[in-house]
Design a protein around this motif. Structure first.
Motif, PDB file in Angstrom:
ATOM      1  N   GLN A 260      -0.613   4.081  -3.521  1.00 30.79           N
ATOM      2  CA  GLN A 260      -0.321   5.277  -3.346  1.00 30.79           C
ATOM      3  C   GLN A 260      -0.823   4.990  -1.520  1.00 30.79           C
ATOM      4  O   GLN A 260      -0.203   5.481  -0.671  1.00 30.79           O
ATOM      5  N   ALA A 261      -1.642   4.484  -1.586  1.00 31.59           N
ATOM      6  CA  ALA A 261      -2.758   3.764  -0.419  1.00 31.59           C
ATOM      7  C   ALA A 261      -1.874   3.004   0.585  1.00 31.59           C
ATOM      8  O   ALA A 261      -1.054   3.233   1.529  1.00 31.59           O
ATOM      9  N   GLN A 262      -0.956   2.286   0.049  1.00 32.77           N
ATOM     10  CA  GLN A 262       0.271   1.458   0.479  1.00 32.77           C
ATOM     11  C   GLN A 262       0.688   2.273   1.266  1.00 32.77           C
ATOM     12  O   GLN A 262       1.667   2.198   2.323  1.00 32.77           O
TER      13      GLN A 262
ATOM     14  N   THR B 185       0.361  11.728   8.411  1.00 38.02           N
ATOM     15  CA  THR B 185       1.151  11.274   7.667  1.00 38.02           C
ATOM     16  C   THR B 185       2.552  11.963   7.318  1.00 38.02           C
ATOM     17  O   THR B 185       3.363  11.691   6.235  1.00 38.02           O
TER      18      THR B 185
ATOM     19  N   ALA C 238      -3.605   4.139  -7.465  1.00 37.72           N
ATOM     20  CA  ALA C 238      -4.081   3.989  -6.058  1.00 37.72           C
ATOM     21  C   ALA C 238      -3.632   3.757  -4.835  1.00 37.72           C
ATOM     22  O   ALA C 238      -4.047   4.104  -3.638  1.00 37.72           O
ATOM     23  N   GLN C 239      -3.779   2.341  -5.566  1.00 33.65           N
ATOM     24  CA  GLN C 239      -3.286   1.261  -4.184  1.00 33.65           C
ATOM     25  C   GLN C 239      -1.945   1.514  -3.853  1.00 33.65           C
ATOM     26  O   GLN C 239      -1.476   0.917  -2.685  1.00 33.65           O
TER      27      GLN C 239
ATOM     28  N   ALA D  18       0.042   4.466   4.378  1.00 33.61           N
ATOM     29  CA  ALA D  18      -0.025   3.425   5.065  1.00 33.61           C
ATOM     30  C   ALA D  18       1.577   2.482   5.919  1.00 33.61           C
ATOM     31  O   ALA D  18       1.547   3.177   7.033  1.00 33.61           O
TER      32      ALA D  18
END
Length: 422
Positions: A340-342, A358, A337-338, A345
């Motif tokens: 994917q968030a990066q 996005t 998840a981290q 972003a």
């Protein structure tokens, strides 16, 4: 009474005939702090008259020493410059500072003697070199709050430190025992040790406040010296003319309770990792199988006993493994998840209308996502940002190049002479 400089070259010349005696320090070693001057009669090694420095006598000052000329118990002149000096009852104090700080003259103003010459004169030599190798060690464990472990720990420290007499006049008048002809570092070691250890406790506490981990203290000798110098500044430098030059920590050890707390904290930190816990479970099972196989009473009986034991503990180990697996899966999901968030972003772009997006088109006005600066599409269809295509190796057609005719172009042909891009 004062000093005047005597030419070194005249030691073996005609002026030597007029000198009554030469005064030098007696047996000064690396650990000597103060020693009385010894009058040596011309032409012999016998001492001259005690407690009288005759007018016209020569005083020899060696490197890294300060010589004090004393009259009636008071300082009448001094020199920290290497050389020979003649005692002259009619001259004023000359005050040869040498390499010592000019603040020495301020101390002189406090302790100078302005009376007439008496019949009791002395010469003292004070060692101004660094006194090294003074041992120290904590008699009782020293408390240290470590922010990393969030615990009050206790340690023992051993090592050595060095000092230097930076204000010899202050040292002589304020700290040196009176009525003695010689002072060695060992004569003051007990008092210095007690004061040093008090300062060490304060310095260690300050390092704790500054967040230094207890395990890093051995590598912080230079910082510890600064802490010690600051802590001892008032007591030693301001009042006694001594300063700490360096502090070397040879070893640091923890008391048994602190060792247990550190080991428990480290073990807890390791076992909080589910992969390590699962490895511990599996290694315990493997060790049990190995022990059963090597049992001298018979492997069959051992495996039978092990199966019985596993029957009782199997449920617990199963639950532990499932908990470990669940936590590892949760960590993997959190990491994904981290990531994917990066990535999201990194792919976010702002349209000219102000909306953040996005995807490839603006969700507000429908405008297409602008190409990244410097991005170009090769004829083979590959998108690139460098000078060459990452798929076929073709050059970037949008990159400027200079033709042999001098024209600056983009594309594969010169817009001036038509020459092909090389």
């Amino acid at each position: 009474m004062g000093l005047i400089t005597a030419a070194v070259s005249s030691i073996s010349g005609s002026l030597a005939d007029s000198w009554k005696e030469v005064i030098e320090p007696e047996d000064m070693t690396d650990s000597t702090l103060l020693v009385k001057g010894v009058p040596i009669k011309k032409g012999s090694n016998k001492r001259g008259t005690e407690n009288i420095v005759s007018n016209g006598s020569i005083i020899h000052v060696f490197p890294n020493t300060l010589m004090l000329l004393i009259d009636g118990g008071k300082i009448v002149d001094y020199s920290a410059q290497e050389g020979y000096y003649e005692v002259n009852n009619s001259s004023s104090p000359s005050l040869f500072n040498g390499e010592l700080s000019e603040t020495l003259k301020d101390t002189w103003e406090r302790f100078k003697f302005g009376g007439a010459p008496s019949q009791r004169q002395y010469v003292y030599y004070i060692n101004t070199a660094e006194i090294k190798g003074i041992k120290f060690g904590t008699r009782q464990p020293v408390n240290y709050f470590d922010n990393f472990y969030n615990a009050e720990l206790f340690l023992r420290a051993h090592g050595s430190y060095s000092i230097k007499i930076t204000d010899p006049i202050k040292f002589f008048t304020e700290f040196a025992p009176k009525g003695t002809d010689r002072i060695e570092i060992k004569d003051l070691s007990e008092q210095l040790f007690n004061e040093f250890m008090d300062a060490l406790q304060s310095a260690i506490n300050q390092m704790s406040v500054d967040g230094v981990r207890i395990s890093a203290i051995t590598s912080k000798s230079r910082e510890l010296s600064k802490y010690m110098s600051k802590t001892l500044d008032e007591d030693w430098t301001e009042l006694r003319g001594i300063e700490v030059c360096s502090v070397g920590i040879a070893s640091i050890s923890y008391d048994d309770e602190s060792k247990a707390l550190i080991n428990m904290r480290n073990k807890g930190a390791m076992m909080s990792d589910p992969t390590i816990r699962e490895g511990f479970v599996q290694s315990s099972v493997a060790q049990g199988l190995q022990s059963a196989g090597s049992n001298t009473s018979g492997a069959g009986n051992a495996f039978m006993a092990m199966n019985m034991g596993m029957g009782g503990a199997g449920g617990f180990m199963n639950a532990a493994s499932q908990a470990n697996a669940a936590q590892m899966q949760m960590q993997a999901q959190q990491a994904a998840a981290q990531q994917q968030a990066q990535q999201a972003a990194a792919n976010t772009w702002k349209c000219s209308c102000g909306a953040e997006n996005t995807g490839n088109f603006c969700n507000n006005c429908g405008s297409k996502k602008p190409a990244p600066a410097g991005e170009w599409t090769c004829s083979c269809g590959t998108k690139n940002t460098g000078k060459f295509c990452g798929n076929c190796g073709a050059k970037n057609p949008n990159e400027e190049w200079t033709c042999s005719c001098g024209a600056v172009n983009k594309g594969n042909f010169c817009n001036n002479c038509g020459a092909k891009r090389s």
